[in-house]
Write an enzyme that holds these catalytic residues in place. Structure first.
Site, PDB file in Angstrom:
ATOM      1  N   SER A 128       0.833  -1.214   0.000  1.00 13.07           N
ATOM      2  CA  SER A 128       0.000   0.000   0.000  1.00 13.07           C
ATOM      3  C   SER A 128       0.862   1.256   0.000  1.00 13.07           C
ATOM      4  CB  SER A 128      -0.907   0.027   1.227  1.00 13.07           C
ATOM      5  OG  SER A 128      -1.779  -1.077   1.229  1.00 13.07           O
TER       6      SER A 128
HETATM    7  N1  SAM Z   1      -0.900  -4.858   3.930  1.00 13.51           N
HETATM    8  C1  SAM Z   1      -0.125  -5.178   2.766  1.00 13.51           C
HETATM    9  C2  SAM Z   1       1.284  -4.673   2.833  1.00 13.51           C
HETATM   10  O1  SAM Z   1       1.640  -4.019   3.814  1.00 13.51           O
HETATM   11  O2  SAM Z   1       2.040  -4.980   1.900  1.00 13.51           O
HETATM   12  C3  SAM Z   1      -0.720  -4.647   1.483  1.00 13.51           C
HETATM   13  C4  SAM Z   1      -1.897  -5.336   1.137  1.00 13.51           C
HETATM   14  S1  SAM Z   1      -2.453  -5.388  -0.537  1.00 13.51           S
HETATM   15  C5  SAM Z   1      -2.999  -3.749  -0.789  1.00 13.51           C
HETATM   16  C6  SAM Z   1      -3.915  -6.339  -0.164  1.00 13.51           C
HETATM   17  C7  SAM Z   1      -3.635  -7.775   0.209  1.00 13.51           C
HETATM   18  O3  SAM Z   1      -4.861  -8.390   0.589  1.00 13.51           O
HETATM   19  C8  SAM Z   1      -3.073  -8.601  -0.938  1.00 13.51           C
HETATM   20  O4  SAM Z   1      -1.872  -9.206  -0.546  1.00 13.51           O
HETATM   21  C9  SAM Z   1      -4.178  -9.634  -1.193  1.00 13.51           C
HETATM   22  O5  SAM Z   1      -3.679 -10.877  -1.648  1.00 13.51           O
HETATM   23  C10 SAM Z   1      -4.813  -9.734   0.178  1.00 13.51           C
HETATM   24  N2  SAM Z   1      -6.180 -10.277   0.196  1.00 13.51           N
HETATM   25  C11 SAM Z   1      -7.185 -10.089  -0.681  1.00 13.51           C
HETATM   26  N3  SAM Z   1      -8.280 -10.758  -0.282  1.00 13.51           N
HETATM   27  C12 SAM Z   1      -7.950 -11.383   0.879  1.00 13.51           C
HETATM   28  C13 SAM Z   1      -8.654 -12.238   1.772  1.00 13.51           C
HETATM   29  N4  SAM Z   1      -9.929 -12.597   1.572  1.00 13.51           N
HETATM   30  N5  SAM Z   1      -7.995 -12.698   2.859  1.00 13.51           N
HETATM   31  C14 SAM Z   1      -6.706 -12.359   3.090  1.00 13.51           C
HETATM   32  N6  SAM Z   1      -5.999 -11.552   2.275  1.00 13.51           N
HETATM   33  C15 SAM Z   1      -6.605 -11.068   1.186  1.00 13.51           C
END
Ligand code: SAM
Length: 221
Positions: A69
């Site tokens: 992010s």
């Molecule tokens: N917090 C992360 C970081 O610091 O790098 C960035 C997150 S990225 C914007 C969103 C993340 O949510 C992705 O890695 C994606 O695979 C994960 N994601 C999407 N749907 C999800 C779910 N149902 N459960 C867990 N993770 C999920």
């Protein structure tokens, strides 16, 4: 926290300081959050090809179609969570592990869950190499929360959700805070939901953001 064998040069530190000044200028006020961002080398969480961009206030690819992010988003969500040392926090969307490590630096007991197996494995290995072994990492569908370890003081969703999953509110303690971006696939409004007594809750609405989609049962299928 025993940080690492990777190099954190004066140049990196200088860029980080400038990033923090930019975040302050964009309205982030919580000094503890700014201090954590100033402390944690964001470039450690980057693919080597993109390292020179690590201190731009932008989201960047981390593989599997996912992103680390934007720092402003990390700061904004973390500020809304009002983290106190010892808070038990569930993060949904571990991704690179950067946001989770910011929560850890603020003294939270961090539980974090990731839906993409490759990212989960890669981040688990990376955090272990960094010497961060006291966060609890899980692989699975976080749209259902992580009921086995509930309740939580705070829950943070770092992907864009179509709705607020009921299970997340259920897994909050009374007085607990859920921060979640909710909207369509293009943009989502940041919500801060505070759980009250009798299971009722209040919702505060903030700006629009653009997250990758929350997948899974209560996400975009
Ligand atoms: N917090 C992360 C970081 O610091 O790098 C960035 C997150 S990225 C914007 C969103 C993340 O949510 C992705 O890695 C994606 O695979 C994960 N994601 C999407 N749907 C999800 C779910 N149902 N459960 C867990 N993770 C999920």
């Amino acid at each position: 926290m025993p940080l690492l064998k990777l190099e954190d040069t004066y140049l990196h530190k200088g860029k980080r300081k400038a990033l923090v000044a930019e975040l302050r200028q964009k309205g982030i006020r919580d000094e503890k959050v700014l201090h954590a961002i100033n402390t944690l080398p964001r470039h450690f969480f980057f693919d080597s090809a993109l390292v020179s961009h690590a201190y731009e206030d932008k989201a960047f690819p981390i593989g599997e179609g996912q992103t680390i992010s934007q720092p402003y988003t990390v700061a904004f969500q973390t500020e809304l969570l009002e983290i106190k040392p010892g808070d038990k926090v569930l993060e949904i969307g571990t991704g690179s592990g950067y946001q989770a490590t910011i929560l850890h630096l603020l003294g939270a007991e961090v539980y974090t869950i990731e839906y993409q197996q490759k990212l989960f494995e890669g981040t688990r290995k990376f955090l272990s190499r960094m010497g961060i072994n006291d966060m609890k990492l899980f692989y699975g569908d976080g749209s259902q929360g992580l009921p086995n370890y509930a309740p939580y003081d705070k829950i943070l969703v770092t992907a864009g959700a179509p709705v607020v999953p009921d299970s997340l509110i259920q897994q909050l303690k009374t007085g607990g805070i859920l921060v979640i971006p909710v909207g369509d696939r293009k943009q989502q409004k940041m919500l801060k939901i505070t759980k009250k007594r009798n299971g009722t809750y209040s919702t505060e609405e903030f700006d629009y953001f653009a997250f990758v989609p929350l997948l899974g049962k209560d996400g975009w299928r």
